[in-house]
Design a protein around this motif. Structure first.
Motif, PDB file in Angstrom:
ATOM      1  N   MET A  75      98.777  48.693   6.080  1.00  0.00           N
ATOM      2  CA  MET A  75      97.353  49.073   5.932  1.00  0.00           C
ATOM      3  C   MET A  75      97.083  50.401   6.646  1.00  0.00           C
ATOM      4  N   LYS A  76      95.964  51.029   6.305  1.00  0.00           N
ATOM      5  CA  LYS A  76      95.624  52.295   6.951  1.00  0.00           C
ATOM      6  C   LYS A  76      94.292  52.176   7.685  1.00  0.00           C
ATOM      7  N   ILE A  77      94.119  53.081   8.663  1.00  0.00           N
ATOM      8  CA  ILE A  77      92.916  53.093   9.486  1.00  0.00           C
ATOM      9  C   ILE A  77      92.016  54.234   9.024  1.00  0.00           C
ATOM     10  N   TYR A  78      90.756  53.924   8.833  1.00  0.00           N
ATOM     11  CA  TYR A  78      89.799  54.925   8.361  1.00  0.00           C
ATOM     12  C   TYR A  78      88.537  54.882   9.225  1.00  0.00           C
ATOM     13  N   THR A  79      87.796  55.980   9.196  1.00  0.00           N
ATOM     14  CA  THR A  79      86.452  55.979   9.782  1.00  0.00           C
ATOM     15  C   THR A  79      85.449  55.984   8.614  1.00  0.00           C
ATOM     16  N   VAL A  80      84.383  55.228   8.775  1.00  0.00           N
ATOM     17  CA  VAL A  80      83.361  55.132   7.730  1.00  0.00           C
ATOM     18  C   VAL A  80      82.414  56.324   7.863  1.00  0.00           C
ATOM     19  N   GLU A  81      82.192  57.016   6.726  1.00  0.00           N
ATOM     20  CA  GLU A  81      81.342  58.192   6.797  1.00  0.00           C
ATOM     21  C   GLU A  81      79.941  57.929   6.245  1.00  0.00           C
ATOM     22  N   LYS A  82      79.856  57.366   5.030  1.00  0.00           N
ATOM     23  CA  LYS A  82      78.524  57.164   4.427  1.00  0.00           C
ATOM     24  C   LYS A  82      78.664  56.277   3.182  1.00  0.00           C
ATOM     25  N   THR A  83      77.514  55.921   2.619  1.00  0.00           N
ATOM     26  CA  THR A  83      77.495  55.135   1.384  1.00  0.00           C
ATOM     27  C   THR A  83      77.692  56.066   0.193  1.00  0.00           C
ATOM     28  N   LEU A  84      78.386  55.554  -0.826  1.00  0.00           N
ATOM     29  CA  LEU A  84      78.520  56.328  -2.063  1.00  0.00           C
ATOM     30  C   LEU A  84      77.649  55.667  -3.132  1.00  0.00           C
ATOM     31  N   VAL A  85      76.870  56.493  -3.834  1.00  0.00           N
ATOM     32  CA  VAL A  85      75.992  55.938  -4.883  1.00  0.00           C
ATOM     33  C   VAL A  85      76.566  56.308  -6.251  1.00  0.00           C
ATOM     34  N   SER A  86      76.861  55.276  -7.052  1.00  0.00           N
ATOM     35  CA  SER A  86      77.372  55.496  -8.411  1.00  0.00           C
ATOM     36  C   SER A  86      76.665  54.505  -9.328  1.00  0.00           C
ATOM     37  N   THR A  87      75.509  54.937  -9.814  1.00  0.00           N
ATOM     38  CA  THR A  87      74.677  54.032 -10.628  1.00  0.00           C
ATOM     39  C   THR A  87      75.371  53.703 -11.934  1.00  0.00           C
ATOM     40  N   ASN A  88      75.977  54.704 -12.568  1.00  0.00           N
ATOM     41  CA  ASN A  88      76.656  54.520 -13.864  1.00  0.00           C
ATOM     42  C   ASN A  88      78.108  54.116 -13.594  1.00  0.00           C
ATOM     43  N   ARG A  89      78.372  52.817 -13.463  1.00  0.00           N
ATOM     44  CA  ARG A  89      79.726  52.314 -13.168  1.00  0.00           C
ATOM     45  C   ARG A  89      80.088  51.187 -14.124  1.00  0.00           C
ATOM     46  N   ILE A  90      81.355  50.871 -14.217  1.00  0.00           N
ATOM     47  CA  ILE A  90      81.791  49.821 -15.136  1.00  0.00           C
ATOM     48  C   ILE A  90      81.257  48.476 -14.629  1.00  0.00           C
ATOM     49  N   ALA A  91      80.961  47.594 -15.550  1.00  0.00           N
ATOM     50  CA  ALA A  91      80.277  46.336 -15.214  1.00  0.00           C
ATOM     51  C   ALA A  91      81.053  45.513 -14.188  1.00  0.00           C
ATOM     52  N   SER A  92      82.380  45.520 -14.297  1.00  0.00           N
ATOM     53  CA  SER A  92      83.177  44.640 -13.414  1.00  0.00           C
ATOM     54  C   SER A  92      83.104  45.073 -11.951  1.00  0.00           C
ATOM     55  N   MET A  93      82.547  46.251 -11.682  1.00  0.00           N
ATOM     56  CA  MET A  93      82.380  46.650 -10.264  1.00  0.00           C
ATOM     57  C   MET A  93      81.179  45.947  -9.649  1.00  0.00           C
ATOM     58  N   GLU A  94      80.336  45.360 -10.476  1.00  0.00           N
ATOM     59  CA  GLU A  94      79.124  44.675 -10.012  1.00  0.00           C
ATOM     60  C   GLU A  94      78.384  45.572  -9.011  1.00  0.00           C
ATOM     61  N   HIS A  95      77.801  44.985  -7.956  1.00  0.00           N
ATOM     62  CA  HIS A  95      77.021  45.822  -7.022  1.00  0.00           C
ATOM     63  C   HIS A  95      77.612  45.786  -5.613  1.00  0.00           C
ATOM     64  N   LYS A  96      78.907  45.669  -5.535  1.00  0.00           N
ATOM     65  CA  LYS A  96      79.583  45.681  -4.233  1.00  0.00           C
ATOM     66  C   LYS A  96      79.332  47.045  -3.574  1.00  0.00           C
ATOM     67  N   PRO A  97      79.079  47.076  -2.266  1.00  0.00           N
ATOM     68  CA  PRO A  97      78.859  48.376  -1.610  1.00  0.00           C
ATOM     69  C   PRO A  97      80.140  49.218  -1.605  1.00  0.00           C
ATOM     70  N   LEU A  98      79.963  50.517  -1.870  1.00  0.00           N
ATOM     71  CA  LEU A  98      81.057  51.492  -1.850  1.00  0.00           C
ATOM     72  C   LEU A  98      80.817  52.443  -0.676  1.00  0.00           C
ATOM     73  N   LEU A  99      81.822  52.625   0.170  1.00  0.00           N
ATOM     74  CA  LEU A  99      81.668  53.495   1.333  1.00  0.00           C
ATOM     75  C   LEU A  99      82.667  54.652   1.271  1.00  0.00           C
ATOM     76  N   VAL A 100      82.187  55.862   1.610  1.00  0.00           N
ATOM     77  CA  VAL A 100      83.081  57.007   1.755  1.00  0.00           C
ATOM     78  C   VAL A 100      83.774  56.865   3.107  1.00  0.00           C
ATOM     79  N   VAL A 101      85.110  56.893   3.090  1.00  0.00           N
ATOM     80  CA  VAL A 101      85.892  56.783   4.331  1.00  0.00           C
ATOM     81  C   VAL A 101      86.869  57.951   4.404  1.00  0.00           C
TER      82      VAL A 101
END
Lengths: 90, 90, 90, 90, 90
Positions: A1-27
């Motif tokens: 596994m790798k270690i990351y620092t969390v930077e911010k939220t990523l907003v992607s309104t137009n996404r494929i359905a199977s991604m549902e509404h799980k939060p996406l974070l820029v790391v």
């Protein structure tokens, strides 16, 4: 596994359905490093140092079997410091 | 997942049957960067900043189970800017 | 997926049985670049610019389910040019 | 597989349930190198040189089928030395 | 797939049970390059130039379904030469 620092939220309104509404974070592997995007089933905030899993393991780790992810946060690291040269110590 | 900018369509008339006629787009991690090719189930256009998934997740994310892809676009990023030095901010 | 140029055939007489006699081609991301080896279910020739898939998708893309490949050619690119600096355009 | 040296234990109290309480170790390809994190089903200690498997194989290698890992220690190397220039010999 | 040269045997007495006693070989992309470890179902010797498969394909290629490997030798290359600059030709 790798270690990351969390930077911010990523907003992607137009996404494929199977991604549902799980939060996406820029790391990034270090502050200001190359941005990547991880799915967050843990509930992190900017500045957290986190452990991310990749490869096929990232899919189920999201909490939904077969989820379309190749990078998923699996834990917040209790103590992780990075000095000015980018060297880390826990 | 990684962030890419969409550059153009890739035409490959002579391809294996299981690729069917899914659109293939040339993408790069930054304008003019090393070109890679992603399958596009979302409907993107050149200049869009997109989120791509790799590894085994890329297969089902295409919309066809087990599709022969290792890089698939899963969303268009609402706001993503890259300054002259290539630093990004959303 | 990644774009490669086909350089030559690779001969490996002593190989594991499950590889059968599928053609193996030496490919590189640019002429003279680091050589890699791809399975060719399409029928390419040296000088072709081709699209290759990696990860678990490479296995079934060979035409045999579960084939032992991590890099398989999935199409010949209709038009792909590389100028003296290695910059590409289609 | 890749060869790593074990540096220390990683503590991540807030982790996804499927990680259970398997030990997590910080490892690097050379002393002071970029830290990564591996699951340890073998029982290693700091300073050990270990063999780690990645990709989908890392999951079952942990001892739990489908475990959320992309890097798992699969053995301690009997003899592995690294000289001042980082060159290794066993 | 990638091309490696075989350097030597790796001894790891303390290994997870599922690795059984398959031979492990230290390989590198060029003589003296970064060492990696491959499982050898073919029967190679130091100095051989070999073809290795990675990703999930490496598991079954070992000869045991689901074997814990992410790098497995699948063939010995009949003719592969590397000149002083590290350029290769077959």
């Amino acid at each position: 596994m790798k270690i990351y620092t969390v930077e911010k939220t990523l907003v992607s309104t137009n996404r494929i359905a199977s991604m549902e509404h799980k939060p996406l974070l820029v790391v990034a592997e270090k502050p200001g490093g190359t941005p990547q995007v991880a799915v967050d089933p843990v509930g992190c905030k900017p500045g957290d140092w986190v452990l991310c899993v990749g490869s096929s393991a990232a899919r189920d780790a999201s909490g939904i079997k077969g989820y379309p992810s190749d990078l998923t946060i699996v834990g917040i690291i209790d103590k992780w410091e990075v000095n000015a040269n980018g060297d880390t110590s826990s």
